[in-house]
Design an enzyme around this catalytic site. Structure first.
Site, PDB file in Angstrom:
ATOM      1  N   ASP A  79       0.877  -1.159   0.000  1.00 57.09           N
ATOM      2  CA  ASP A  79       0.000   0.000   0.000  1.00 57.09           C
ATOM      3  C   ASP A  79       0.914   1.208   0.000  1.00 57.09           C
ATOM      4  OD1 ASP A  79      -2.920   0.621   0.018  1.00 57.09           O
ATOM      5  OD2 ASP A  79      -2.244   1.990   1.592  1.00 57.09           O
ATOM      6  N   GLY A 119       1.432   6.337 -12.197  1.00 59.92           N
ATOM      7  CA  GLY A 119       0.965   7.219 -11.121  1.00 59.92           C
ATOM      8  C   GLY A 119       1.547   8.618 -11.236  1.00 59.92           C
TER       9      GLY A 119
HETATM   10  P1  ITT Z   1      -3.690  -2.221  -5.224  1.00 57.88           P
HETATM   11  O1  ITT Z   1      -4.399  -1.675  -3.994  1.00 57.88           O
HETATM   12  O2  ITT Z   1      -4.490  -3.240  -5.954  1.00 57.88           O
HETATM   13  O3  ITT Z   1      -2.306  -2.685  -4.898  1.00 57.88           O
HETATM   14  P2  ITT Z   1      -3.685   0.568  -6.049  1.00 57.88           P
HETATM   15  O4  ITT Z   1      -3.109   1.279  -7.234  1.00 57.88           O
HETATM   16  O5  ITT Z   1      -5.112   0.879  -5.681  1.00 57.88           O
HETATM   17  O6  ITT Z   1      -3.497  -1.010  -6.284  1.00 57.88           O
HETATM   18  P3  ITT Z   1      -2.777   1.826  -3.594  1.00 57.88           P
HETATM   19  O7  ITT Z   1      -4.108   1.863  -2.960  1.00 57.88           O
HETATM   20  O8  ITT Z   1      -1.603   1.432  -2.755  1.00 57.88           O
HETATM   21  O9  ITT Z   1      -2.748   0.820  -4.824  1.00 57.88           O
HETATM   22  O10 ITT Z   1      -2.515   3.262  -4.243  1.00 57.88           O
HETATM   23  C1  ITT Z   1      -1.244   3.588  -4.676  1.00 57.88           C
HETATM   24  C2  ITT Z   1      -1.307   4.886  -5.479  1.00 57.88           C
HETATM   25  O11 ITT Z   1      -0.232   5.740  -5.066  1.00 57.88           O
HETATM   26  C3  ITT Z   1      -1.055   4.598  -6.957  1.00 57.88           C
HETATM   27  O12 ITT Z   1      -2.260   4.354  -7.661  1.00 57.88           O
HETATM   28  C4  ITT Z   1      -0.338   5.859  -7.403  1.00 57.88           C
HETATM   29  O13 ITT Z   1      -1.287   6.873  -7.664  1.00 57.88           O
HETATM   30  C5  ITT Z   1       0.475   6.238  -6.174  1.00 57.88           C
HETATM   31  N1  ITT Z   1       1.805   5.575  -6.220  1.00 57.88           N
HETATM   32  C6  ITT Z   1       2.251   4.564  -5.417  1.00 57.88           C
HETATM   33  N2  ITT Z   1       3.477   4.159  -5.785  1.00 57.88           N
HETATM   34  C7  ITT Z   1       3.819   4.922  -6.829  1.00 57.88           C
HETATM   35  C8  ITT Z   1       4.956   4.975  -7.653  1.00 57.88           C
HETATM   36  O14 ITT Z   1       5.971   4.123  -7.506  1.00 57.88           O
HETATM   37  N3  ITT Z   1       4.983   5.882  -8.632  1.00 57.88           N
HETATM   38  C9  ITT Z   1       3.965   6.733  -8.823  1.00 57.88           C
HETATM   39  N4  ITT Z   1       2.834   6.749  -8.108  1.00 57.88           N
HETATM   40  C10 ITT Z   1       2.760   5.844  -7.101  1.00 57.88           C
END
Ligand code: ITT
Length: 192
Positions: free
Chosen positions: A69, A151
């Protein structure tokens, strides 16, 4: 090698996690495990949400599950978007809309310091778990630079790389990223 199931629906995360830990575990995606699930993130911290996701998948598969997360914390915004990073511009996850909102909220802001945080959790079917965190520091750019990554990568200037994560090759990003650091901290705790 121990088989683990990746508890994520984010293909970009899965790619990065496989590149970092692939030699140390036999990693399967949810699709490869034949599972379709979108776990609701009801926690109030990265660590809580990571546990919720990993435990759900471990219970379903009967195998150890690994989750991440993560999100972006911007100092001038009091840590927002934080755990809401994926849904910053609304429920439909959309990187472009999230970036657009962030740049508009940050318009005219001098303090552009930010960090990415990743909380990873390896959870077993009985609910026991090992977790770890990692971070990478940088600044929010005035506009997008580069098209690599996912992201917020194009608007995050990484101090250590001296470029945006959108300009970094995936191998470069995986040297310094929050996810790399969280996973290495986890691997150290597991002794792998
Ligand atoms: P899962 O819960 O299924 O793993 P998710 O994309 O919903 O997928 P998160 O709730 O952890 O995951 O949200 C993470 C968000 O934070 C992601 O969608 C990006 O917008 C941002 N993020 C996290 N890591 C990143 C990275 O390495 N580079 C750029 N943005 C990132």
């Amino acid at each position: 090698m121990t088989e683990i199931i990746l508890a994520t629906n984010n293909a970009n995360k899965a790619r990065e996690i496989k590149a970092i830990l692939g030699g140390r575990f036999e990693i399967k995606t949810l699709a490869q495990a034949g599972i379709e699930i979108d776990v609701e993130e009801t926690g109030t911290t990265f660590a809580e949400n990571a546990y919720i996701k990993a435990y759900e998948v471990a219970k379903l598969t009967g195998k150890p599950a690994l989750s991440d997360d993560s999100g972006l914390e911007v100092e001038a915004l009091g840590g927002a978007p934080g755990i809401y990073s994926a849904r910053y511009a609304g429920k439909e996850q959309n990187d472009k809309a999230n970036i657009k909102k962030l740049l508009s909220v940050m318009e005219g802001e001098q303090n552009r310091k930010a960090r990415f945080v990743s909380s990873v959790c390896l959870c077993y079917p009985d609910g026991s778990f090992v977790s770890a965190e990692g971070e990478v520091k940088g600044e929010i750019l005035l506009e997008e630079r580069g098209t690599n990554g996912f992201g917020y990568d194009p608007v995050f200037f990484c101090y250590e790389l001296g470029k945006s994560l959108g300009e970094a090759e995936s191998a470069e990003k995986n040297l310094v990223s929050h996810r790399k650091r969280a996973l290495e901290n986890l691997a150290a705790k597991l002794g792998v």
